[in-house]
Design an enzyme around this catalytic site. Structure first.
Site, mmCIF file in Angstrom:
data_model
loop_
_atom_site.group_PDB
_atom_site.id
_atom_site.type_symbol
_atom_site.label_atom_id
_atom_site.label_comp_id
_atom_site.label_asym_id
_atom_site.label_seq_id
_atom_site.Cartn_x
_atom_site.Cartn_y
_atom_site.Cartn_z
ATOM 1 N N GLY A 83 46.918 36.301 -144.412
ATOM 2 C CA GLY A 83 46.317 35.189 -145.173
ATOM 3 C C GLY A 83 45.120 34.337 -144.542
ATOM 4 O O GLY A 83 45.407 34.221 -143.007
ATOM 5 N N ARG A 147 45.926 42.541 -145.334
ATOM 6 C CA ARG A 147 47.290 42.723 -145.178
ATOM 7 C C ARG A 147 48.010 43.982 -144.991
ATOM 8 O O ARG A 147 49.179 44.230 -144.965
ATOM 9 C CB ARG A 147 48.110 42.110 -146.323
ATOM 10 C CG ARG A 147 47.901 40.670 -146.718
ATOM 11 C CD ARG A 147 48.817 40.250 -147.403
ATOM 12 N NE ARG A 147 48.823 38.617 -147.885
ATOM 13 C CZ ARG A 147 49.176 37.613 -146.926
ATOM 14 N NH1 ARG A 147 49.875 37.872 -145.769
ATOM 15 N NH2 ARG A 147 48.941 36.453 -147.177
ATOM 16 N N ASP A 178 54.291 38.873 -138.461
ATOM 17 C CA ASP A 178 54.264 40.279 -138.571
ATOM 18 C C ASP A 178 53.168 40.879 -138.143
ATOM 19 O O ASP A 178 53.289 42.238 -137.427
ATOM 20 C CB ASP A 178 54.128 40.627 -140.413
ATOM 21 C CG ASP A 178 55.363 40.599 -141.073
ATOM 22 O OD1 ASP A 178 56.482 40.568 -140.203
ATOM 23 O OD2 ASP A 178 55.583 40.292 -142.324
ATOM 24 N N LYS A 204 48.536 32.625 -135.847
ATOM 25 C CA LYS A 204 47.862 31.970 -137.277
ATOM 26 C C LYS A 204 48.868 31.909 -138.262
ATOM 27 O O LYS A 204 49.718 33.053 -138.725
ATOM 28 C CB LYS A 204 46.665 33.020 -137.488
ATOM 29 C CG LYS A 204 46.033 32.595 -138.948
ATOM 30 C CD LYS A 204 46.086 34.063 -139.728
ATOM 31 C CE LYS A 204 47.315 34.455 -140.264
ATOM 32 N NZ LYS A 204 47.185 35.016 -141.464
ATOM 33 N N THR A 205 48.822 31.056 -139.070
ATOM 34 C CA THR A 205 49.356 30.978 -140.428
ATOM 35 C C THR A 205 49.309 29.472 -140.849
ATOM 36 O O THR A 205 49.832 28.699 -140.219
ATOM 37 C CB THR A 205 50.663 31.515 -140.673
ATOM 38 O OG1 THR A 205 50.800 31.353 -142.065
ATOM 39 C CG2 THR A 205 51.706 30.920 -139.927
ATOM 40 N N ASP A 207 51.296 28.623 -143.061
ATOM 41 C CA ASP A 207 52.696 28.441 -143.679
ATOM 42 C C ASP A 207 53.476 27.400 -142.275
ATOM 43 O O ASP A 207 54.408 26.832 -142.624
ATOM 44 C CB ASP A 207 53.492 29.584 -143.926
ATOM 45 C CG ASP A 207 52.754 30.347 -145.048
ATOM 46 O OD1 ASP A 207 52.079 29.598 -145.657
ATOM 47 O OD2 ASP A 207 53.464 31.057 -145.462
HETATM 48 P P1 FBP Z 1 50.118 34.330 -143.770
HETATM 49 O O1 FBP Z 1 51.628 34.420 -143.646
HETATM 50 O O2 FBP Z 1 49.578 35.967 -143.829
HETATM 51 O O3 FBP Z 1 49.529 33.537 -143.169
HETATM 52 O O4 FBP Z 1 49.799 33.969 -145.454
HETATM 53 C C1 FBP Z 1 50.373 32.833 -146.089
HETATM 54 C C2 FBP Z 1 50.098 32.511 -147.134
HETATM 55 O O5 FBP Z 1 49.018 31.652 -147.285
HETATM 56 C C3 FBP Z 1 51.265 31.943 -148.003
HETATM 57 O O6 FBP Z 1 51.375 30.714 -147.855
HETATM 58 C C4 FBP Z 1 51.146 32.472 -149.629
HETATM 59 O O7 FBP Z 1 52.401 32.775 -150.055
HETATM 60 C C5 FBP Z 1 50.455 33.897 -149.114
HETATM 61 O O8 FBP Z 1 49.814 33.792 -148.074
HETATM 62 C C6 FBP Z 1 49.479 34.319 -150.346
HETATM 63 O O9 FBP Z 1 49.048 35.648 -149.765
HETATM 64 P P2 FBP Z 1 47.758 36.257 -150.823
HETATM 65 O O10 FBP Z 1 46.451 35.675 -149.977
HETATM 66 O O11 FBP Z 1 48.137 37.699 -150.381
HETATM 67 O O12 FBP Z 1 47.619 35.793 -152.074
#
Ligand code: FBP
Length: 554
Positions: A83, A147, A178, A204-205, A207
């Site tokens: 993400g 992803r 991951d 990175k994230t 979250d």
């Molecule tokens: P990452 O763990 O890859 O950084 O992404 C986190 C996130 O933003 C979550 O908060 C959310 O649930 C998810 O990505 C949403 O994923 P997508 O962009 O595939 O809709």
């Protein structure tokens, strides 16, 4: 320069990330200091067996002084994974500038659209001129993200072939837990093949769940939570002004509630649900709902039929009975894929699924509103997990609170007016222009990655220490990723992965929140953080998150 950029974009293109001196120096003027290998997160024997070449590497720090490695041109690949998170472009910028400062003939290649680009050998050269318009911008649009995973032997072979054909000295993986686990797998596989591509990871994230003793914060968390906190503060003020709505705000953070906790600390809403606490107390959905309805009732008795409640998107997975239901559904969906695909519409699918559930699973499933039942049946992600950002948890909480209040009203225990409004804040924050903190932090991470490549160190995650203090005092280090791995059940077998950092119920951020929440529930002590500031006094412009301040001081 494009002439159609906004005034702020133009100003940010001119922003020079603040950088500690040590990271301004060209790599050949620096040397590496090794210290003992860090303590291992998980089962050391298994990780050593699976990562024989990269396990047990020392911790690294960078200092100035003679004895460094002479500069030579490096060829490096970079990939954005997962993400979006604010600051990704600045990692690439810092990486490029670090490489070119070490040797002017160095070249950087960006793999397009995430790990898929590595598998297909789809890369584009990134030059100083090409990168200039992306300086301090949000988003991952420079090269895109994805992803996909690089897991199977064939995929690892394809990745090795792509790096070999581009003659890469380094591969920098910018991603979450991951993706960085994947980086460790690639580092080990490349070492086994004698491939000289050093693999480095960057945390990175938004979250905030990729952190540990060495990684103080993942990049993007600062900016994203500030964007959400601005909006929540505005919602709080609207609630206080109109005095007629209860706002339920779902926040991103699929596996951990750091985003919700940070936003609660920043804005002081009336209720904030923290998934990790729900799990720890073994609460049922009903008891969670009761606790929220109780605040609604008590505020109503005080003449306040309004309020704000924050809900982490991953809440449903933290409620033990829901977790069990989701596990059952995952199995059921996998086993009945053919029948489900042939069934016309959600009602037929729900009947097929409900039929195979345990008595407890069926009871929980049937108490859920139809919309949520449908969302629980949607496609799984690449790990086979529910995509929680697609579940309207805020609506689930609203519906259940409404039902509870109706029961209370029937028993003459509630006479208020409940007018709920639902919100979901997630995508709004992931591509925001990075705050000064994230702009500086990501640039420093990029330069640290360039140092790892320069020194030929593979299997490391870039870390910047001292983040709660002034940028000039930040210290670049690197931790061997293999030391962060522990065993988790993946696709039915124990697999070494980087552990997700959940909210620590003993940690200062949660304890600060827990000590204040009873007061926040009934008073209207909201705080209004306002928009991210890029200019102005330092305590407004450079203030780190409450989480980082409470965890790391400063
Ligand atoms: P990452 O763990 O890859 O950084 O992404 C986190 C996130 O933003 C979550 O908060 C959310 O649930 C998810 O990505 C949403 O994923 P997508 O962009 O595939 O809709």
């Amino acid at each position: 320069m494009r002439d159609d950029v906004s005034a702020l974009e133009k100003a940010r293109l001119g922003y020079e990330p603040r950088t500690p001196d040590i990271l301004r120096a060209p790599a050949p003027a620096l040397r590496i200091e090794e210290s003992d290998p860090p303590a291992v997160a998980g089962d050391a024997d298994t990780v050593r067996r699976d990562f024989p070449r990269t396990f047990g590497q020392p911790m690294l720090a960078f200092t100035d002084g003679a004895g460094g490695r002479p500069g030579r041109p490096h060829r490096v690949g970079v990939v954005l994974s997962g993400g979006q998170a604010p600051g990704g472009h600045n990692v690439i910028l810092g990486l490029h500038e670090g490489l070119v400062d070490a040797h002017a003939d160095s070249r950087l290649f960006g793999f397009r659209n995430g790990p898929r680009g590595i598998l297909k050998g789809d890369a584009t050269e990134l030059t100083r001129e090409g990168l200039a318009p992306y300086r301090n911008t949000g988003g991952f649009d420079l090269i895109g993200s994805g992803r996909d995973k690089i897991e199977s032997a064939a995929q690892i072979e394809a990745a090795a072939a792509a790096c070999a054909s581009l003659r890469l000295d380094g591969l920098v993986v910018i991603g979450g837990d991951d993706s960085n686990t994947n980086a460790a797998v690639l580092a080990e596989a490349f070492a086994a093949r004698g491939l000289s591509t050093a693999v480095a990871g960057v945390p990175k994230t938004i979250d905030g769940d990729l952190k540990n003793e060495h990684v103080e914060a993942s990049f993007g968390f600062d900016t994203a939570t500030k964007v959400y906190a601005e909006m929540i503060g505005n919602i709080c003020r609207d609630a206080l002004s109109a005095r007629k709505y209860w706002h339920f705000v779902k926040l991103m953070g699929r596996s951990a509630s750091h985003v919700t906790l940070e936003c609660a600390l920043a804005t002081r809403p009336n209720v904030a649900l923290i998934g990790e606490e729900v799990r720890a107390t073994g609460a049922t959905l009903e008891s969670v709902v009761e606790s929220v309805a109780d605040v609604v009732r008590r505020r109503s008795e005080a003449g306040k039929d309004f309020g704000v409640c924050l809900v982490p998107e991953g809440l449903v997975e933290f409620v033990p009975e829901m977790r069990r239901l989701i596990d059952e559904l995952n199995g059921r969906l996998a086993r009945s894929a053919g029948r489900l695909a042939a069934a016309g519409g959600f009602e037929a699918q729900q009947a097929i699924v409900a039929d195979g559930l345990s008595t407890e699973g069926r009871r929980v499933f049937e108490t859920l509103p139809a919309g949520i039942r449908n969302q629980l049946l949607l496609d799984r992600d690449s790990h086979g997990n529910v995509q929680v950002s697609k579940i309207e948890t805020e609506k689930l909480v609203i519906e259940q609170v409404r039902a509870r209040l109706e029961r209370l009203a029937g028993a003459d225990r509630y006479a208020g007016k409940f007018s709920p409004q639902g919100h979901f804040l997630g995508y709004e924050g992931r591509c925001a222009a990075p705050s000064n903190f994230d702009a500086d932090y990501t640039y420093a991470l990029g330069r640290t990655a360039a140092l790892l490549v320069h020194f030929g160190r593979s299997g490391y995650l870039c870390c910047i220490r001292g983040l709660a203090g002034d940028v000039l005092g930040w210290r670049p280090t690197a931790v061997p990723i293999a030391s962060l791995l522990h065993l988790e059940e993946r696709k039915g077998k124990p697999t070494p992965v980087i552990a997700k950092a959940l909210v620590d119920l003993e940690g200062a951020p949660f304890r600060t929140f827990a000590a204040a929440r009873a007061r926040w529930a009934l008073e209207d002590g909201y705080r209004y953080p306002g928009a991210i500031q890029y200019f102005g006094p330092s305590d407004v412009r450079d203030r780190p998150t409450e989480t980082l301040r409470l965890e790391r001081g400063g």
